[in-house]
Design a protein around this motif. Sequence first.
Motif, mmCIF file in Angstrom:
data_model
loop_
_atom_site.group_PDB
_atom_site.id
_atom_site.type_symbol
_atom_site.label_atom_id
_atom_site.label_comp_id
_atom_site.label_asym_id
_atom_site.label_seq_id
_atom_site.Cartn_x
_atom_site.Cartn_y
_atom_site.Cartn_z
ATOM 1 N N PHE A 695 5.640 -6.263 3.633
ATOM 2 C CA PHE A 695 5.229 -6.019 2.245
ATOM 3 C C PHE A 695 5.261 -4.533 1.911
ATOM 4 C CE2 PHE A 695 3.245 -10.142 3.282
ATOM 5 C CZ PHE A 695 3.871 -10.914 2.316
ATOM 6 N N GLU A 696 4.886 -3.750 2.889
ATOM 7 C CA GLU A 696 4.950 -2.294 2.699
ATOM 8 C C GLU A 696 6.398 -1.854 2.450
ATOM 9 O OE1 GLU A 696 3.334 1.295 5.178
ATOM 10 O OE2 GLU A 696 2.411 -0.589 5.912
ATOM 11 N N PHE A 697 7.290 -2.430 3.251
ATOM 12 C CA PHE A 697 8.714 -2.121 3.147
ATOM 13 C C PHE A 697 9.236 -2.483 1.747
ATOM 14 C CE2 PHE A 697 13.203 -3.568 4.330
ATOM 15 C CZ PHE A 697 13.716 -2.277 4.385
ATOM 16 N N VAL A 698 8.902 -3.676 1.316
ATOM 17 C CA VAL A 698 9.369 -4.138 0.007
ATOM 18 C C VAL A 698 8.801 -3.261 -1.103
ATOM 19 C CG1 VAL A 698 9.209 -6.023 -1.660
ATOM 20 C CG2 VAL A 698 9.766 -6.517 0.723
ATOM 21 N N GLU A 699 7.521 -2.932 -0.978
ATOM 22 C CA GLU A 699 6.883 -2.107 -2.008
ATOM 23 C C GLU A 699 7.580 -0.749 -2.120
ATOM 24 O OE1 GLU A 699 2.650 -2.020 -1.625
ATOM 25 O OE2 GLU A 699 2.374 -1.234 -3.654
ATOM 26 N N SER A 700 8.051 -0.233 -0.967
ATOM 27 C CA SER A 700 8.698 1.079 -0.988
ATOM 28 C C SER A 700 10.092 1.016 -1.616
ATOM 29 C CB SER A 700 8.799 1.628 0.440
ATOM 30 O OG SER A 700 9.791 0.893 1.152
ATOM 31 N N LEU A 701 10.656 -0.192 -1.673
ATOM 32 C CA LEU A 701 12.032 -0.301 -2.172
ATOM 33 C C LEU A 701 12.107 -0.538 -3.671
ATOM 34 C CD1 LEU A 701 13.574 -2.629 0.586
ATOM 35 C CD2 LEU A 701 13.884 -0.165 0.343
ATOM 36 N N VAL A 702 11.135 -1.260 -4.203
ATOM 37 C CA VAL A 702 11.292 -1.721 -5.582
ATOM 38 C C VAL A 702 10.587 -0.812 -6.577
ATOM 39 C CG1 VAL A 702 11.535 -4.121 -4.909
ATOM 40 C CG2 VAL A 702 9.271 -3.233 -5.498
ATOM 41 N N SER A 703 11.048 -0.888 -7.793
ATOM 42 C CA SER A 703 10.385 -0.133 -8.848
ATOM 43 C C SER A 703 9.553 -1.072 -9.713
ATOM 44 C CB SER A 703 11.429 0.615 -9.678
ATOM 45 O OG SER A 703 12.417 -0.293 -10.098
ATOM 46 N N LEU A 704 9.340 -2.302 -9.205
ATOM 47 C CA LEU A 704 8.501 -3.255 -9.948
ATOM 48 C C LEU A 704 7.097 -2.696 -10.061
ATOM 49 C CD1 LEU A 704 9.304 -6.685 -8.222
ATOM 50 C CD2 LEU A 704 9.960 -5.962 -10.518
ATOM 51 N N GLY A 705 6.430 -2.954 -11.143
ATOM 52 C CA GLY A 705 5.033 -2.537 -11.279
ATOM 53 C C GLY A 705 4.188 -3.297 -10.276
ATOM 54 N N VAL A 706 3.025 -2.756 -9.965
ATOM 55 C CA VAL A 706 2.142 -3.370 -8.967
ATOM 56 C C VAL A 706 1.814 -4.813 -9.357
ATOM 57 C CG1 VAL A 706 -0.199 -3.302 -8.042
ATOM 58 C CG2 VAL A 706 1.167 -1.221 -8.142
ATOM 59 N N ASP A 707 1.465 -5.005 -10.624
ATOM 60 C CA ASP A 707 1.113 -6.346 -11.092
ATOM 61 C C ASP A 707 2.236 -7.339 -10.815
ATOM 62 O OD1 ASP A 707 -1.357 -5.738 -12.013
ATOM 63 O OD2 ASP A 707 -1.045 -6.812 -13.930
ATOM 64 N N GLU A 708 3.453 -6.882 -11.110
ATOM 65 C CA GLU A 708 4.629 -7.745 -10.951
ATOM 66 C C GLU A 708 4.807 -8.128 -9.476
ATOM 67 O OE1 GLU A 708 7.021 -10.051 -12.704
ATOM 68 O OE2 GLU A 708 5.827 -8.619 -13.874
ATOM 69 N N LEU A 709 4.615 -7.157 -8.604
ATOM 70 C CA LEU A 709 4.753 -7.398 -7.172
ATOM 71 C C LEU A 709 3.680 -8.367 -6.684
ATOM 72 C CD1 LEU A 709 6.773 -6.300 -5.184
ATOM 73 C CD2 LEU A 709 5.172 -4.470 -4.615
ATOM 74 N N TYR A 710 2.469 -8.151 -7.150
ATOM 75 C CA TYR A 710 1.341 -8.985 -6.701
ATOM 76 C C TYR A 710 1.349 -10.353 -7.377
ATOM 77 C CZ TYR A 710 -0.785 -5.330 -3.890
ATOM 78 O OH TYR A 710 -1.016 -4.421 -2.903
ATOM 79 N N ARG A 711 2.223 -10.477 -8.366
ATOM 80 C CA ARG A 711 2.366 -11.764 -9.040
ATOM 81 C C ARG A 711 3.451 -12.610 -8.352
ATOM 82 N NH1 ARG A 711 0.694 -12.592 -14.271
ATOM 83 N NH2 ARG A 711 0.548 -10.393 -14.726
ATOM 84 N N THR A 712 4.230 -11.937 -7.501
ATOM 85 C CA THR A 712 5.355 -12.625 -6.868
ATOM 86 C C THR A 712 5.091 -12.899 -5.390
ATOM 87 O OG1 THR A 712 6.769 -11.377 -8.372
ATOM 88 C CG2 THR A 712 7.868 -12.531 -6.579
ATOM 89 N N LEU A 713 4.474 -11.907 -4.739
ATOM 90 C CA LEU A 713 4.275 -12.028 -3.285
ATOM 91 C C LEU A 713 2.783 -12.046 -2.968
ATOM 92 C CD1 LEU A 713 6.910 -9.314 -2.281
ATOM 93 C CD2 LEU A 713 7.181 -11.803 -2.123
ATOM 94 N N ASN A 714 2.414 -12.601 -1.804
ATOM 95 C CA ASN A 714 0.978 -12.629 -1.463
ATOM 96 C C ASN A 714 0.478 -11.287 -0.941
ATOM 97 O OD1 ASN A 714 1.122 -12.546 1.496
ATOM 98 N ND2 ASN A 714 1.984 -14.621 1.355
ATOM 99 N N MET A 715 1.397 -10.402 -0.600
ATOM 100 C CA MET A 715 1.096 -9.030 -0.178
ATOM 101 C C MET A 715 0.111 -8.938 0.996
ATOM 102 S SD MET A 715 3.197 -7.394 -1.972
ATOM 103 C CE MET A 715 2.814 -5.669 -1.676
ATOM 104 N N GLY A 716 0.091 -10.013 1.794
ATOM 105 C CA GLY A 716 -0.710 -9.927 3.021
ATOM 106 C C GLY A 716 -1.982 -10.748 3.001
ATOM 107 N N ILE A 717 -2.325 -11.323 1.864
ATOM 108 C CA ILE A 717 -3.511 -12.191 1.783
ATOM 109 C C ILE A 717 -3.044 -13.608 1.441
ATOM 110 C CG2 ILE A 717 -5.625 -12.720 0.485
ATOM 111 C CD1 ILE A 717 -5.940 -10.273 2.271
ATOM 112 N N GLY A 718 -3.317 -14.572 2.357
ATOM 113 C CA GLY A 718 -2.828 -15.929 2.138
ATOM 114 C C GLY A 718 -3.914 -16.886 1.697
ATOM 115 N N MET A 719 -5.193 -16.509 1.927
ATOM 116 C CA MET A 719 -6.291 -17.396 1.542
ATOM 117 C C MET A 719 -7.470 -16.522 1.121
ATOM 118 S SD MET A 719 -7.272 -20.604 1.269
ATOM 119 C CE MET A 719 -6.250 -21.663 2.279
ATOM 120 N N VAL A 720 -8.155 -16.945 0.070
ATOM 121 C CA VAL A 720 -9.301 -16.170 -0.416
ATOM 122 C C VAL A 720 -10.518 -17.095 -0.519
ATOM 123 C CG1 VAL A 720 -10.215 -14.806 -2.346
ATOM 124 C CG2 VAL A 720 -7.816 -14.546 -1.665
#
Length: 758
Positions: A695-720
Amino acid sequence: MSTPNQLTVLILGSGGREHAMAHRVQQSLLCSRLLVTPGNGGMPGEHFRVAVDDVPGIVSLCQEEKVDLVLVGPEVALAAGVVDALSTIGVKAFGPTKQLAEIESSKVYSRELAAQLGIPGPRFASFDKGAHQLAMAWWKQLDAPIVVKQSGLAGGKGVVVPDNAAETEAAIFDACAVGQVVLEEMLEGPECSLMALCDGVTAVPLPIAQDHKRIGEGDLGANTGGMGAYAPVSVPYALDELSATFIQPVIDHFARLGTPYKGVLYAGLMLTKEGPRLLEYNCRFGDPEAQVLLSLISTDLVEIALACVSGTLESVRVQTKPISAVAVVMTAAQYPLTPHIGDQILGVDDAGLYTNIFHGGTQKENGILVTSAGRVVTVVGVGPDLSTARRHAYARVDGISFAGSYYRRDIAWRAPATSLTSYSSAGVNIDEGNRTVELLKESVATTSNDNVLRGIGSFGGALNVSFLKEFEEPVLVASTDGVGTKVELAARTGRVRGTGMDIVNHCINDVLVQGARPLFFLDYLASSHINAEMVAEVVSGMSEACAAGDCVLLGGETAEMPGVYAPGAFDIAGTLVGVVDKKDLLPRPGIVKGDLLIGIASNGPHTNGYSLLRKILEWLPLDVAPPPLTRPLIDALLEPHRSYLNILTPILKDPRLKALVHITGGGLVENLPRVFPEGISAAVDISSWPKPPLFEFVESLVSLGVDELYRTLNMGIGMVLVVAPENAQHIQSLIAEETWVIGVLDTQGPGSPQVVLR
Ligand code: AMP
Ligand code: GLY
């Protein structure tokens, strides 16, 4: 006569067939001058106005223009004796004499000849003009459906194929009023046209062609002169065998009589269940069949015609190209009844690279090309295979226009079926399907228990659930899901087992967040092509995940769908049913401002965001591990979706657990609000948990806004988990791995989002 390569060649006729002949003669190195009569608006060569059956007119034309060779197109010219008259003045003419043309011009004669020669055909009887009572009696005694044919030439309109008794009776009556009649037992089966080049002794069969006589698509409606054709047709008989049965006996017969048959002999065949049967003989090239056949023959047509006339066909190698050709006829409005003529035709000037345009019913009026008969033009497409040839033909048809134009969109529609000999040739392999079931039985068995009454291989799974009696109020919770485009990566790399775990664990987590434990799972796997080992591999992944979750793999379905899925591609889906006592159903009421969100790690993107990931990483080889990745990219991407069942079991019934949220498609942003009561929002601190390397790798590559990224990927949290602040530590201590407080609930301000990332 001119020197051999300086011949003057005349073509008789004005249809698409004759245009196709003219086209080939024009290419001949043996011909220096091409004449046509009466021709049409598209045929090459010098045009004359002599009618095809005006025998004296044709004789004088040949004398005046010093014609060396005449190619006769239509049967009327042959039946009028053109060939006989030309041979008396020493002009070579390609076609049978008037007497031999009777094989077409008299159906009574041809049927009797065929019967005499033992050629397979329907039961038949012939009757004189006016003998309708005798004809009716024959039909009654035959006691089977029949076809009614006028004996003489009727331009394809003399045959009635009645639908019922009343139509049969009417047809017999009508035909008997016209002249001699042939009644034939009605045969059933696909039709095909067998044409052979004949020099009196030798017959060289051409590839089998198929005409489309009816006006309507699917072979419905009135008979026409032919709406299209294709060749070669795949038939379950050898060409030589068919020629030996239907052509050679006729040639031998006429040779014995000393009246050699020269030209084209055409046998219309019906391929019945009992074998091929003769429908009719024609004494010339079929139309539109000739238009496709002449596109397949590579040998010089003039050379062939000369050899046929002079009896030297044996010394000519008649070669056909290993390609296919499809002819689509475009007809005038109101064809075949009263075709409308005089309409301007546009778009025929440039034939195209893989097509020929042959005119049939066109003429030039003051320099403008207009329709002059029913079958206006034919487009012949060629290609390495039938489907390519067909595509070329139809693409070119689209460019041609005239008022009221019509064509059938289904030319060659019978071909796909005839080239199939088994279901497996359609790409579906039943045996492989059965082998798959054998291979996966073992892994599925590991998920079974005493409650399973019927499992894999049954029409439906059966599970004894009498244990539910122990529940106060058992509630079934069901979930169906897929694993998204992660399957594409799995298929591409051949690493498919994890996707089986993905689908089961995804479903387990979905029922888990409602407090339910899994009972049973049913899977569906579809692919372009079943490979038993591959399916067994996927199912073994499912079985492993099921077994770990105490879930029965109760049944499934494997579908082989070539043409729906791209070659090599597959997809999986599954349905899981779980059970929970109503009192333990999650979420529990009482989620309020101040409650904390506790996050549990995901172990990868799970089953979400793969369309984005595949795009971002498209050009990166999958076996590299660019920092911060610590393992090959593909390993990180294909890490199976984890199940949270076992780790959460200790707290599932704990009343201090208010809710569980499975972070799937839509990420934290979309999934958290699914358990929030009205008016509650969450503030999530995205620095509160360690980001896994992918997720860190992907975040460093894209220019997507944070919201957009967190709306698409779980970013490391699978259950809340949602818990009151005072219980957070205790709940966390009951979970056997590190967890993080990742956010807090608040009241939702008007117009503000339900999840705020900080
Ligand atoms: P013909 O001109 O004799 O070939 O007949 C024209 C069309 O009528 C054929 O192409 C068939 O579709 C149909 N036909 C002719 N004879 C028969 C038959 N004995 N049984 C079934 N259909 C026939
Ligand atoms: N296409 C059929 C015929 O020419 O008679």
